[in-house]
Design an enzyme around this catalytic site. Structure first.
Site, PDB file in Angstrom:
ATOM      1  N   ARG A 260      18.142  -3.959  -6.882  1.00  0.00           N
ATOM      2  CA  ARG A 260      18.079  -4.587  -5.564  1.00  0.00           C
ATOM      3  C   ARG A 260      18.206  -6.094  -5.709  1.00  0.00           C
ATOM      4  O   ARG A 260      17.547  -6.708  -6.558  1.00  0.00           O
ATOM      5  CB  ARG A 260      16.761  -4.230  -4.857  1.00  0.00           C
ATOM      6  N   ARG A 275       8.237  -7.707  -7.197  1.00  0.00           N
ATOM      7  CA  ARG A 275       9.519  -7.694  -6.479  1.00  0.00           C
ATOM      8  C   ARG A 275      10.613  -8.142  -7.438  1.00  0.00           C
ATOM      9  O   ARG A 275      10.798  -9.338  -7.679  1.00  0.00           O
ATOM     10  CB  ARG A 275       9.439  -8.626  -5.261  1.00  0.00           C
ATOM     11  N   GLU A 347       2.526  -1.774  -1.204  1.00  0.00           N
ATOM     12  CA  GLU A 347       3.221  -0.492  -1.105  1.00  0.00           C
ATOM     13  C   GLU A 347       3.601   0.039  -2.488  1.00  0.00           C
ATOM     14  O   GLU A 347       4.237  -0.645  -3.275  1.00  0.00           O
ATOM     15  CB  GLU A 347       4.497  -0.650  -0.265  1.00  0.00           C
ATOM     16  N   SER A 350       6.717   5.439  -0.497  1.00  0.00           N
ATOM     17  CA  SER A 350       7.068   5.645   0.910  1.00  0.00           C
ATOM     18  C   SER A 350       7.811   6.962   1.004  1.00  0.00           C
ATOM     19  O   SER A 350       8.484   7.377   0.056  1.00  0.00           O
ATOM     20  CB  SER A 350       7.935   4.502   1.454  1.00  0.00           C
ATOM     21  N   ARG A 386       6.605  -0.353 -10.255  1.00  0.00           N
ATOM     22  CA  ARG A 386       5.613  -1.173  -9.563  1.00  0.00           C
ATOM     23  C   ARG A 386       4.191  -0.641  -9.721  1.00  0.00           C
ATOM     24  O   ARG A 386       3.216  -1.396  -9.603  1.00  0.00           O
ATOM     25  CB  ARG A 386       5.973  -1.282  -8.080  1.00  0.00           C
TER      26      ARG A 386
END
Length: 422
Positions: A260, A275, A347, A350, A386
């Site tokens: 990403r 991130r 988070e 999800s 993460r």
């Protein structure tokens, strides 16, 4: 894309979904207008074509002035047929483009933006580090002490937001991912190692080339995209196929590297590995009947929560607000673990119910007694890089060591404590 029949029969549902997302409801009206023009042009085209065929038979039998008149009308009709066919094609292309721009219709998600989520439940209690007599260190400090994370050399080799996982850091990531894959296997998922490069058609079909396209890496020379999740490859896996779902959902667990660009996130979570541009993940993906999608969504969430329990993290489950949903999701639940160093939730997983949105774009159907119909697709995270952040911080001890949660010990040779090396 959304179902054109829903737009025709219940346009207010689509308009309200757009409002809930903070999007323009007029897009629904523009699509309806294009659909009306397309249908009108097609009807006129078909009427003129029928007249054209009838005249063809008359011309064969006619002679003299009558034949000349019929031929003149035939020529006139040919021009009109061509004109209406072009108009129908133009309206069809416009409709297709408009439908691709309308995100999935929200189902039950709260209205609003990123901060308007609803907390469904909180599980576990964060540790009281003050009562234990020491201040919590952040994951990067702990990771460096353990010889587990090296962001300096990651930046030297690849630039900012890259890193090396070394020693127990590499082992810990593999432990998380293997535990996730074993959980998926136990629940009947088919394990998959998926491609990380996909075609534009696949990326667009899954809904990732909309407003967030600038977050995706593209190889221009090859016209391929690097995926940010194995969801993309798995959504394309059954493209243009008719599935047999008579025995229940088809479930896959994809293990892949993910990439990403994190465009627009400058200054956010720049320290450590929260991130980053590259990470690994095990992603659940399910093809199921549309009628079973909501129940399947709850099942995916339950499996994610089981993984949260396995790594012994305090967390909350949130119902993500409509304005914070991705293009393809009709509803999304997040599991957010407590992050002691920042005293906030982060988070970790999800799960999204994409209803028939992706499958309609990818032309994935199921065979039923009444014919074929579009299936539903869902996805959810079972483990990712993460998680190291939350595990290190929540299980740290005063001397800088980190207790290994019981659920991961079998994957680390029975190791119970990660010891500092510096």
């Amino acid at each position: 894309m959304i179902d054109i029949r829903l737009l025709r029969d219940n346009p207010d549902i689509v308009r309200e979904s757009q409002r809930a997302r903070g999007e323009d409801p007029a897009l629904a009206d523009a699509a309806l207008a294009a659909d009306a023009r397309r249908r009108s042009s097609l009807a006129e085209f078909e009427s003129l074509r029928a007249e054209q065929k009838a005249l063809g038979k008359q011309v064969a039998k006619a002679s003299g002035d009558e034949k000349a008149a019929l031929l003149a009308r035939t020529k006139e009709l040919a021009a009109q047929v061509k004109e209406h066919q072009a108009a129908a094609n133009e309206a069809d292309a416009e409709l297709d483009e408009l439908l691709y721009r309308i995100p999935n219709v929200v189902q039950g998600a709260p209205a609003g933006g990123e901060e308007d989520f609803v907390t469904l439940r909180t599980v576990g209690t964060p540790r009281d580090f003050a009562a234990e007599g020491f201040a919590p260190r952040d994951h990067l400090d702990l990771g460096e002490t353990l010889g587990a994370i090296d962001t300096q050399r990651g930046a030297k080799v690849s630039g900012s937001r890259f890193y090396f996982l070394t020693g127990v850091g590499a082992r810990l990531e593999l432990a998380i991912l293997q535990a996730a894959m074993d959980k998926a296997l136990a629940e009947g998922f088919t394990p998959m190692i998926t491609p990380t490069l996909v075609t534009p058609e696949t990326m667009r079909g899954t809904g990732f080339l909309g407003e967030h396209a600038d977050e995706i890496y593209r190889l221009e020379r090859d016209d391929l995209y690097l995926v940010g999740t194995s969801e993309v490859a798995l959504a394309g896996y059954h493209g243009d196929e008719i599935l047999d779902l008579s025995d229940g959902p088809k479930r896959y667990a994809g293990w892949s590297a993910c990439y990403r660009r994190e465009a627009g996130s400058h200054g956010k979570d720049v320290r450590g590995i929260i991130r980053v541009h590259q990470f690994h993940k095990v992603e659940m993906f399910s093809y199921c009947s549309a009628d079973d999608a909501a129940a399947e969504h709850e099942r995916l969430l339950a499996w994610e929560e089981a993984m949260m329990a396995a790594v012994e993290l305090p967390y909350r489950v949130i119902d993500t607000a409509a304005g914070d949903l991705g293009t393809s999701a009709a509803r999304k639940f997040d599991c957010e673990a407590w992050l002691p160093s920042q005293e906030r939730f982060l988070e970790l997983t999800s799960t999204s119910n994409c209803t028939t949105f992706q499958a309609r774009r990818m032309n994935v159907r199921e065979r039923t007694e009444g014919g074929t119909r579009t299936v539903a697709t869902l996805n959810g995270t079972l483990g990712t890089t993460r998680w190291i952040v939350a595990i290190l911080e929540n299980h740290q001890q005063p001397d800088g060591s980190v207790r290994v949660p019981a659920g991961l010990r079998p994957y680390l040779g029975g190791l119970e404590v990660l010891e500092p090396v510096r």
